[in-house]
Design a protein around this motif. Structure first.
Motif, PDB file in Angstrom:
ATOM      1  N   ASN A  18       0.721  -1.219   0.134  1.00  4.22           N
ATOM      2  CA  ASN A  18       0.103  -0.123  -0.634  1.00  4.22           C
ATOM      3  C   ASN A  18       0.321   1.155   0.467  1.00  4.22           C
ATOM      4  O   ASN A  18       0.328   1.908   0.723  1.00  4.22           O
ATOM      5  CB  ASN A  18      -1.314   0.068   1.255  1.00  4.22           C
ATOM      6  CG  ASN A  18      -2.353  -0.975   0.821  1.00  4.22           C
ATOM      7  OD1 ASN A  18      -2.096  -0.846  -0.525  1.00  4.22           O
ATOM      8  ND2 ASN A  18      -3.130  -0.605   1.734  1.00  4.22           N
ATOM      9  N   MET A  19       1.714   1.135  -0.762  1.00  7.84           N
ATOM     10  CA  MET A  19       2.502   2.506  -1.161  1.00  7.84           C
ATOM     11  C   MET A  19       2.268   3.177  -2.329  1.00  7.84           C
ATOM     12  O   MET A  19       2.801   2.341  -3.519  1.00  7.84           O
ATOM     13  CB  MET A  19       4.107   1.913  -0.801  1.00  7.84           C
ATOM     14  CG  MET A  19       4.490   1.508   0.861  1.00  7.84           C
ATOM     15  SD  MET A  19       6.194   1.369   0.922  1.00  7.84           S
ATOM     16  CE  MET A  19       6.897   2.901   0.070  1.00  7.84           C
ATOM     17  N   THR A  27       2.526  -4.527  -7.285  1.00  8.95           N
ATOM     18  CA  THR A  27       2.711  -5.666  -7.964  1.00  8.95           C
ATOM     19  C   THR A  27       2.185  -6.902  -6.487  1.00  8.95           C
ATOM     20  O   THR A  27       1.325  -7.929  -7.440  1.00  8.95           O
ATOM     21  CB  THR A  27       4.419  -6.539  -7.866  1.00  8.95           C
ATOM     22  OG1 THR A  27       4.733  -4.612  -8.998  1.00  8.95           O
ATOM     23  CG2 THR A  27       4.098  -7.298  -8.292  1.00  8.95           C
ATOM     24  N   ILE A  28       1.979  -6.471  -5.733  1.00 13.79           N
ATOM     25  CA  ILE A  28       1.145  -7.364  -5.115  1.00 13.79           C
ATOM     26  C   ILE A  28      -0.495  -7.063  -4.146  1.00 13.79           C
ATOM     27  O   ILE A  28      -1.380  -7.466  -4.500  1.00 13.79           O
ATOM     28  CB  ILE A  28       1.586  -7.400  -3.306  1.00 13.79           C
ATOM     29  CG1 ILE A  28       1.180  -8.430  -2.104  1.00 13.79           C
ATOM     30  CG2 ILE A  28       2.060  -6.407  -2.777  1.00 13.79           C
ATOM     31  CD1 ILE A  28       0.547 -10.175  -3.541  1.00 13.79           C
ATOM     32  N   THR A  29      -0.411  -4.990  -4.281  1.00 12.69           N
ATOM     33  CA  THR A  29      -1.421  -4.718  -3.822  1.00 12.69           C
ATOM     34  C   THR A  29      -2.758  -5.565  -5.701  1.00 12.69           C
ATOM     35  O   THR A  29      -3.740  -5.461  -4.709  1.00 12.69           O
ATOM     36  CB  THR A  29      -1.852  -3.525  -3.529  1.00 12.69           C
ATOM     37  OG1 THR A  29      -1.133  -3.104  -4.381  1.00 12.69           O
ATOM     38  CG2 THR A  29      -1.074  -3.357  -2.292  1.00 12.69           C
ATOM     39  N   ASP A  30      -2.101  -5.436  -6.254  1.00 11.95           N
ATOM     40  CA  ASP A  30      -3.416  -5.211  -7.235  1.00 11.95           C
ATOM     41  C   ASP A  30      -3.644  -7.013  -7.227  1.00 11.95           C
ATOM     42  O   ASP A  30      -4.843  -7.313  -7.677  1.00 11.95           O
ATOM     43  CB  ASP A  30      -2.473  -5.056  -8.349  1.00 11.95           C
ATOM     44  CG  ASP A  30      -2.123  -3.659  -9.194  1.00 11.95           C
ATOM     45  OD1 ASP A  30      -2.740  -2.740  -8.227  1.00 11.95           O
ATOM     46  OD2 ASP A  30      -1.743  -2.792 -10.281  1.00 11.95           O
ATOM     47  N   PHE A  45       1.184  -8.749   6.106  1.00 11.12           N
ATOM     48  CA  PHE A  45       2.850  -8.251   6.675  1.00 11.12           C
ATOM     49  C   PHE A  45       3.763  -7.007   6.004  1.00 11.12           C
ATOM     50  O   PHE A  45       4.144  -7.469   5.095  1.00 11.12           O
ATOM     51  CB  PHE A  45       3.945  -9.420   7.713  1.00 11.12           C
ATOM     52  CG  PHE A  45       3.061 -10.157   8.350  1.00 11.12           C
ATOM     53  CD1 PHE A  45       2.064  -9.939   8.986  1.00 11.12           C
ATOM     54  CD2 PHE A  45       3.828 -11.145   9.492  1.00 11.12           C
ATOM     55  CE1 PHE A  45       1.297 -10.626  10.257  1.00 11.12           C
ATOM     56  CE2 PHE A  45       3.461 -12.282  10.410  1.00 11.12           C
ATOM     57  CZ  PHE A  45       2.057 -11.824  11.146  1.00 11.12           C
ATOM     58  N   SER A  46       4.135  -6.269   7.010  1.00 15.07           N
ATOM     59  CA  SER A  46       4.240  -5.040   5.697  1.00 15.07           C
ATOM     60  C   SER A  46       4.915  -4.680   7.039  1.00 15.07           C
ATOM     61  O   SER A  46       5.321  -3.417   8.046  1.00 15.07           O
ATOM     62  CB  SER A  46       3.544  -4.503   4.840  1.00 15.07           C
ATOM     63  OG  SER A  46       3.164  -3.494   5.869  1.00 15.07           O
ATOM     64  N   ALA A  47       6.312  -3.440   6.700  1.00 16.12           N
ATOM     65  CA  ALA A  47       7.236  -2.453   6.707  1.00 16.12           C
ATOM     66  C   ALA A  47       5.529  -1.251   7.365  1.00 16.12           C
ATOM     67  O   ALA A  47       4.968  -1.584   6.441  1.00 16.12           O
ATOM     68  CB  ALA A  47       7.785  -1.374   6.511  1.00 16.12           C
ATOM     69  N   ILE A  48       5.572   0.157   7.936  1.00 15.01           N
ATOM     70  CA  ILE A  48       5.103   0.480   8.456  1.00 15.01           C
ATOM     71  C   ILE A  48       5.092   1.887   7.399  1.00 15.01           C
ATOM     72  O   ILE A  48       4.476   2.962   7.527  1.00 15.01           O
ATOM     73  CB  ILE A  48       5.405   1.576   9.715  1.00 15.01           C
ATOM     74  CG1 ILE A  48       7.060   2.253  10.192  1.00 15.01           C
ATOM     75  CG2 ILE A  48       5.142   0.827  10.450  1.00 15.01           C
ATOM     76  CD1 ILE A  48       6.904   3.069  10.921  1.00 15.01           C
ATOM     77  N   THR A  49       5.609   1.690   5.824  1.00 17.45           N
ATOM     78  CA  THR A  49       5.915   2.526   4.341  1.00 17.45           C
ATOM     79  C   THR A  49       4.374   2.792   4.027  1.00 17.45           C
ATOM     80  O   THR A  49       4.454   4.487   3.754  1.00 17.45           O
ATOM     81  CB  THR A  49       7.330   2.337   4.520  1.00 17.45           C
ATOM     82  OG1 THR A  49       6.680   1.352   4.164  1.00 17.45           O
ATOM     83  CG2 THR A  49       8.184   2.565   4.661  1.00 17.45           C
ATOM     84  N   GLY A  50       3.744   2.116   4.645  1.00 10.52           N
ATOM     85  CA  GLY A  50       2.451   2.558   3.513  1.00 10.52           C
ATOM     86  C   GLY A  50       1.503   2.534   4.589  1.00 10.52           C
ATOM     87  O   GLY A  50       1.418   2.506   5.321  1.00 10.52           O
ATOM     88  N   LEU A  51      -0.377   2.666   3.494  1.00  4.18           N
ATOM     89  CA  LEU A  51      -0.886   2.762   4.332  1.00  4.18           C
ATOM     90  C   LEU A  51      -1.498   1.725   5.235  1.00  4.18           C
ATOM     91  O   LEU A  51      -1.611   0.735   3.807  1.00  4.18           O
ATOM     92  CB  LEU A  51      -2.240   3.476   3.583  1.00  4.18           C
ATOM     93  CG  LEU A  51      -2.286   4.773   3.223  1.00  4.18           C
ATOM     94  CD1 LEU A  51      -2.614   4.890   2.231  1.00  4.18           C
ATOM     95  CD2 LEU A  51      -1.279   5.913   4.528  1.00  4.18           C
ATOM     96  N   ASP A  53      -4.247  -1.345   5.358  1.00  2.00           N
ATOM     97  CA  ASP A  53      -5.239  -1.814   4.775  1.00  2.00           C
ATOM     98  C   ASP A  53      -6.682  -2.835   5.673  1.00  2.00           C
ATOM     99  O   ASP A  53      -5.688  -2.675   7.374  1.00  2.00           O
ATOM    100  CB  ASP A  53      -4.860  -3.379   3.509  1.00  2.00           C
ATOM    101  CG  ASP A  53      -5.869  -3.569   2.541  1.00  2.00           C
ATOM    102  OD1 ASP A  53      -7.221  -3.235   2.673  1.00  2.00           O
ATOM    103  OD2 ASP A  53      -5.549  -3.207   1.370  1.00  2.00           O
ATOM    104  N   THR A  54      -7.869  -1.942   5.740  1.00  2.00           N
ATOM    105  CA  THR A  54      -8.918  -2.891   6.945  1.00  2.00           C
ATOM    106  C   THR A  54      -9.415  -3.629   5.984  1.00  2.00           C
ATOM    107  O   THR A  54     -10.478  -3.968   6.713  1.00  2.00           O
ATOM    108  CB  THR A  54      -9.747  -0.709   6.743  1.00  2.00           C
ATOM    109  OG1 THR A  54     -10.286  -1.003   5.679  1.00  2.00           O
ATOM    110  CG2 THR A  54      -9.153   0.067   7.293  1.00  2.00           C
ATOM    111  N   ARG A  55      -9.125  -4.482   4.451  1.00  2.00           N
ATOM    112  CA  ARG A  55      -9.935  -5.141   3.924  1.00  2.00           C
ATOM    113  C   ARG A  55      -9.719  -6.593   5.380  1.00  2.00           C
ATOM    114  O   ARG A  55     -10.446  -7.452   4.813  1.00  2.00           O
ATOM    115  CB  ARG A  55     -10.094  -5.486   2.558  1.00  2.00           C
ATOM    116  CG  ARG A  55     -10.452  -3.674   2.636  1.00  2.00           C
ATOM    117  CD  ARG A  55     -10.160  -4.042   0.742  1.00  2.00           C
ATOM    118  NE  ARG A  55      -8.163  -4.452   0.647  1.00  2.00           N
ATOM    119  CZ  ARG A  55      -8.176  -4.478  -0.693  1.00  2.00           C
ATOM    120  NH1 ARG A  55      -8.360  -4.323  -1.732  1.00  2.00           N
ATOM    121  NH2 ARG A  55      -6.165  -4.424  -1.217  1.00  2.00           N
TER     122      ARG A  55
END
Length: 449
Positions: A18-19, A27-30, A45-51, A53-55
């Protein structure tokens, strides 16, 4: 009904998620909507650099190493407060405080900064697996810390691991180099080791080009043998970067607008285009007043800056930088990029000149296909990319062939004057085919009920 339903609880390990506008994220969010449609229940699991996701469950972790902490902190502050005064004060303060620790980390380990994200991701992932909430581990590049986490979790729990390698982990130097020698650089040496681990412990592992799979197989002959990873190629594609429905007749204006989107570097530089413009204007002096090159998404590289000064082209090469979310309109950077792509006369696709281009296709290529505008590809040793460009109607040049690049630009110039630029074949490559390819491969394998 499918007799082999896919296990549904997938743990997605993606450092970038979600960056807005970042290729490793897109490539993954799509893929997410298509995975959800297929009945997959993801935990990310991701870093804090993106928004966030709430889904679905989305856990964001700070890396434990000082260099990665600084990197993640900058993005987090930018997302929260923008890049104004608060951003500058806080990020500079943190950089000064962490500088000694970053120096120690670099001397002792020498890995790329994001390696330490694997530690909290592994701990939380292991706990989640022990609670019975994960059926499949899915590690996603480009940051190799995600793959390291995946291998650790696979070895600790035995759960199926599938791995998506965005960029080649082993960088070859020349066409004769197969990538067998151990690099001197410690980060490169670890990536060499990590590739062998993926080929050994993953149940399925895929790359984005024929060349990348070929060289990985050369280095890891156990790939595609019983008891080891099954490797294949997935063409990642892209969802439309914005509203691509308004593809009416192209408007020819006062300028021939050549537009480049994405990162620039000395090995992927617009200086080769400026050099071709110099040669073109010597033959067609009037072209000097009608050609404009627009760079979106990144600062100019050193060679482009030098070429601007040498030729006096400050009015020809216009750097617009990264398109961020517009607060007034609410449009994301990606939506603005889509609009600018469709306004272009020709889209420039710079492939680069390193040997790894044989194993790499710029992710921006897939976005370009949705724009419906002619592409001028300047490529290097990648028959797969060349063929995809030719199949869709494109201008094509080889990096390093100065005469050929100049001839291609002359053809573009003459076509533009006649208002007869190549009409590309409308054949974009969506993400749905990528997800279908992945599921087709894993459906009959170990990760099915």
């Amino acid at each position: 009904m499918n007799p082999h339903p896919i296990k549904k609880n997938w743990l997605l390990l993606s450092h970038a998620f979600n960056m807005d506008g970042r290729a490793a994220s897109l490539t993954i969010t799509d893929k997410i909507p298509y995975l959800l449609e297929a009945g997959i229940s993801p935990t990310v699991f991701s870093a804090i650099t993106g928004l966030k996701d709430t889904r679905f469950p989305h856990k964001q972790f700070l890396a434990w190493g000082p260099a990665a902490f600084r990197f993640d902190f900058r993005h987090w502050i930018a997302n929260k407060y923008g890049r104004g005064f608060i951003y500058k004060v806080l990020t500079r303060t943190v950089s000064v405080l962490l500088a000694p620790l970053i120096g120690i980390e670099k001397i002792c380990l020498g890995y790329s900064s994001q390696w330490s994200w694997a530690i909290p991701a592994f701990i939380r992932g292991y706990c989640l697996i022990r609670m019975g909430k994960v059926d499949v581990i899915y590690s996603i590049g480009s940051a190799w810390s995600a793959h390291l986490t995946g291998v650790w979790l696979k070895r600790a729990t035995g759960l199926p691991l599938i791995s998506e390698v965005h960029d080649p982990l082993v960088i070859r130097i020349n066409p004769n180099d197969q990538g067998f020698s151990k690099p001197q650089n410690r980060d490169a040496r670890f990536r060499h080791y990590l590739e062998s681990q993926l080929c050994k412990y993953s149940d399925y592992v895929w790359w984005f080009t024929d060349g990348a799979l070929h060289y990985a197989k050369v280095r890891n002959p156990n790939l595609n043998t019983p008891g080891n990873a099954q490797g294949f190629v997935v063409m990642p594609g892209a969802n439309p970067p914005g509203d691509m429905t308004n593809r009416g007749a192209h408007h020819y204006g006062e300028y021939l607008n050549l537009c480049h989107f994405g990162s620039l570097a000395n090995d992927r530089s617009l200086s080769i285009v400026l050099k071709a413009i110099k040669a073109l204007t010597e033959k067609y002096p009037e072209a000097r007043q009608h050609i404009r090159v627009h760079a979106y998404g990144a600062p100019l590289d050193a060679l482009s800056i030098e070429a601007i000064k040498r030729y006096g082209y400050a009015d020809i090469l216009l750097a617009h930088g990264r398109l961020e979310k517009d607060p007034s309109s609410g449009r994301s950077g990606r939506e603005q990029v889509a609009e600018k792509m469709q306004e272009a006369d020709v889209l420039i696709l710079l492939h680069g000149n390193d040997e790894w281009c044989a194993e790499y296709i710029p992710s921006k290529f897939y976005d370009y296909l949705w724009a419906g505008r002619p592409i001028w590809g300047i490529t290097h040793r990648n028959p797969q990319l060349d063929q995809m460009l030719l199949d869709r109607g494109s201008y094509l040049s080889a990096d390093g062939d100065g005469e050929g690049i100049t001839m291609a630009l002359e053809r573009i110039w003459l076509d533009w004057q006649k208002q007869a630029l190549i009409k590309p074949v409308w054949n974009p490559i969506g993400v749905d085919q990528a997800v279908a390819c992945i599921l087709d491969h894993v459906q009959e394998g170990l990760i099915c009920d």
